[in-house]
Design a protein around this motif. Structure first.
Motif, PDB file in Angstrom:
ATOM      1  N   THR A  99       0.359  -1.191   0.034  1.00  0.00           N
ATOM      2  CA  THR A  99       0.165   0.143   0.141  1.00  0.00           C
ATOM      3  C   THR A  99       1.024   1.480   0.117  1.00  0.00           C
ATOM      4  N   GLN A 100       2.244   1.258  -0.281  1.00  0.00           N
ATOM      5  CA  GLN A 100       2.287   2.246  -0.258  1.00  0.00           C
ATOM      6  C   GLN A 100       3.014   2.653  -1.201  1.00  0.00           C
ATOM      7  N   TYR A 101       2.826   2.149  -1.907  1.00  0.00           N
ATOM      8  CA  TYR A 101       2.795   2.841  -4.110  1.00  0.00           C
ATOM      9  C   TYR A 101       1.341   3.076  -4.761  1.00  0.00           C
ATOM     10  N   GLU A 102       1.472   3.819  -5.595  1.00  0.00           N
ATOM     11  CA  GLU A 102       0.791   3.633  -6.527  1.00  0.00           C
ATOM     12  C   GLU A 102       0.554   4.069  -8.088  1.00  0.00           C
ATOM     13  N   LYS A 103      -0.042   3.064  -8.833  1.00  0.00           N
ATOM     14  CA  LYS A 103       0.518   2.300 -10.296  1.00  0.00           C
ATOM     15  C   LYS A 103      -0.173   3.004 -10.677  1.00  0.00           C
ATOM     16  N   TYR A 104       0.439   3.893 -12.040  1.00  0.00           N
ATOM     17  CA  TYR A 104      -0.353   4.361 -12.886  1.00  0.00           C
ATOM     18  C   TYR A 104      -0.315   4.086 -14.393  1.00  0.00           C
ATOM     19  N   VAL A 111       7.839   8.890 -27.540  1.00  0.00           N
ATOM     20  CA  VAL A 111       7.022   9.397 -27.120  1.00  0.00           C
ATOM     21  C   VAL A 111       6.220   9.027 -27.799  1.00  0.00           C
ATOM     22  N   GLY A 112       4.908   8.305 -27.395  1.00  0.00           N
ATOM     23  CA  GLY A 112       3.464   7.472 -27.648  1.00  0.00           C
ATOM     24  C   GLY A 112       3.762   6.255 -27.273  1.00  0.00           C
ATOM     25  N   ASN A 113       4.875   5.752 -26.137  1.00  0.00           N
ATOM     26  CA  ASN A 113       5.533   4.792 -25.452  1.00  0.00           C
ATOM     27  C   ASN A 113       4.111   4.453 -23.752  1.00  0.00           C
ATOM     28  N   VAL A 114       3.065   3.201 -24.109  1.00  0.00           N
ATOM     29  CA  VAL A 114       2.420   3.549 -22.748  1.00  0.00           C
ATOM     30  C   VAL A 114       3.180   3.032 -22.015  1.00  0.00           C
ATOM     31  N   VAL A 115       4.053   3.498 -20.613  1.00  0.00           N
ATOM     32  CA  VAL A 115       4.219   2.591 -19.512  1.00  0.00           C
ATOM     33  C   VAL A 115       3.178   2.683 -18.551  1.00  0.00           C
ATOM     34  N   GLU A 116       4.327   1.662 -17.798  1.00  0.00           N
ATOM     35  CA  GLU A 116       3.646   1.621 -16.242  1.00  0.00           C
ATOM     36  C   GLU A 116       4.759   2.160 -15.239  1.00  0.00           C
ATOM     37  N   VAL A 117       3.890   2.733 -14.465  1.00  0.00           N
ATOM     38  CA  VAL A 117       5.215   4.362 -13.762  1.00  0.00           C
ATOM     39  C   VAL A 117       4.102   3.861 -12.243  1.00  0.00           C
ATOM     40  N   ILE A 118       5.110   3.335 -11.228  1.00  0.00           N
ATOM     41  CA  ILE A 118       5.489   2.966  -9.489  1.00  0.00           C
ATOM     42  C   ILE A 118       5.896   3.795  -9.774  1.00  0.00           C
ATOM     43  N   ASN A 119       4.595   4.870  -8.063  1.00  0.00           N
ATOM     44  CA  ASN A 119       5.463   6.022  -7.400  1.00  0.00           C
ATOM     45  C   ASN A 119       5.001   6.147  -5.955  1.00  0.00           C
ATOM     46  N   LYS A 120       5.875   5.886  -4.673  1.00  0.00           N
ATOM     47  CA  LYS A 120       5.476   5.808  -3.895  1.00  0.00           C
ATOM     48  C   LYS A 120       4.112   6.884  -3.598  1.00  0.00           C
ATOM     49  N   LYS A 121       3.452   6.483  -2.592  1.00  0.00           N
ATOM     50  CA  LYS A 121       2.321   7.454  -2.381  1.00  0.00           C
ATOM     51  C   LYS A 121       2.795   8.685  -1.172  1.00  0.00           C
ATOM     52  N   ASP A 122       1.681   9.291  -1.055  1.00  0.00           N
ATOM     53  CA  ASP A 122       2.033  10.234  -0.297  1.00  0.00           C
ATOM     54  C   ASP A 122       3.621  11.245  -0.655  1.00  0.00           C
ATOM     55  N   SER A 179      -9.457  19.230 -16.345  1.00  0.00           N
ATOM     56  CA  SER A 179      -7.620  18.132 -16.906  1.00  0.00           C
ATOM     57  C   SER A 179      -7.281  18.706 -15.726  1.00  0.00           C
ATOM     58  N   SER A 180      -6.124  17.966 -14.889  1.00  0.00           N
ATOM     59  CA  SER A 180      -5.194  17.995 -13.368  1.00  0.00           C
ATOM     60  C   SER A 180      -4.230  17.971 -13.960  1.00  0.00           C
ATOM     61  N   ILE A 181      -2.889  18.227 -13.487  1.00  0.00           N
ATOM     62  CA  ILE A 181      -1.565  17.829 -13.659  1.00  0.00           C
ATOM     63  C   ILE A 181      -1.331  17.938 -12.644  1.00  0.00           C
ATOM     64  N   LYS A 182      -0.497  16.188 -12.775  1.00  0.00           N
ATOM     65  CA  LYS A 182      -0.080  15.672 -11.300  1.00  0.00           C
ATOM     66  C   LYS A 182       1.633  15.499 -10.858  1.00  0.00           C
ATOM     67  N   TYR A 183       2.046  16.379 -10.468  1.00  0.00           N
ATOM     68  CA  TYR A 183       3.371  15.792 -10.161  1.00  0.00           C
ATOM     69  C   TYR A 183       4.228  14.288  -9.446  1.00  0.00           C
ATOM     70  N   LEU A 184       4.610  13.392  -9.693  1.00  0.00           N
ATOM     71  CA  LEU A 184       4.730  12.062  -9.084  1.00  0.00           C
ATOM     72  C   LEU A 184       6.236  12.724  -9.328  1.00  0.00           C
ATOM     73  N   SER A 185       6.486  12.586  -8.043  1.00  0.00           N
ATOM     74  CA  SER A 185       8.088  13.459  -6.862  1.00  0.00           C
ATOM     75  C   SER A 185       8.987  11.494  -6.793  1.00  0.00           C
ATOM     76  N   LYS A 186       8.579  10.773  -6.490  1.00  0.00           N
ATOM     77  CA  LYS A 186       8.562   9.399  -6.491  1.00  0.00           C
ATOM     78  C   LYS A 186       8.792   8.340  -6.905  1.00  0.00           C
ATOM     79  N   VAL A 187       9.246   8.733  -8.388  1.00  0.00           N
ATOM     80  CA  VAL A 187       9.172   7.501  -9.108  1.00  0.00           C
ATOM     81  C   VAL A 187      10.100   6.566  -8.965  1.00  0.00           C
ATOM     82  N   LYS A 188       9.492   5.851  -8.416  1.00  0.00           N
ATOM     83  CA  LYS A 188      10.305   3.896  -8.231  1.00  0.00           C
ATOM     84  C   LYS A 188      11.121   3.038  -9.900  1.00  0.00           C
TER      85      LYS A 188
END
Length: 122
Positions: free
Chosen positions: A28-33, A81-92, A103-112
């Motif tokens: 639960t410490q990570y989010e996946k996009y 550009v055009g690649n579909v990627v799975e990004v794992i980011n540490k939550k919080d 729309s919204s912009i999200k800055y992912l600061s801890k991509v693992k």
């Protein structure tokens, strides 16, 4: 049941509960996009996730492991550009800024990890 057997059984149950708690905490410490890369500028990436309305994400590859579609480690120069990627980011550790209702912009600061899951570029 003997007292020794009860103690051993208690220790085993306690051990299992501890392992499950640690696993749950770690998961639960990570989010996946799942994102489509829109722009690559050095180590910085702008990407899009389309659900009902597009959401845009900015993140850096500096501290991330980057993998190809087969799970092999690759360099950022192999991303396109055009690649579909799975990004794992540490939550919080991300900051979300709403630009408007559409729309919204999200800055992912801890991509693992960044893993290419579709490398077909049109």
């Amino acid at each position: 049941m003997k007292k020794k057997t009860k103690i051993i059984l208690f220790i085993i149950i306690l051990f299992i509960i501890t392992i499950v708690a640690i696993a749950f905490y770690t998961i639960t410490q990570y989010e996946k996009y799942t994102l489509t890369i829109l722009e690559i500028d050095g180590s910085d990436i702008r990407a899009e996730e389309t659900v009902d309305v597009p959401q845009y994400y900015y993140f850096s590859t500096e501290n991330a492991k980057i993998k190809d579609i087969n799970g092999n480690n690759i360099d950022i120069s192999n991303l396109q550009v055009g690649n579909v990627v799975e990004v794992i980011n540490k939550k919080d550790n991300s900051i979300e800024n709403n630009i408007d209702l559409a729309s919204s912009i999200k800055y992912l600061s801890k991509v693992k990890q960044i893993k290419v899951i579709d490398d077909k570029v049109e």
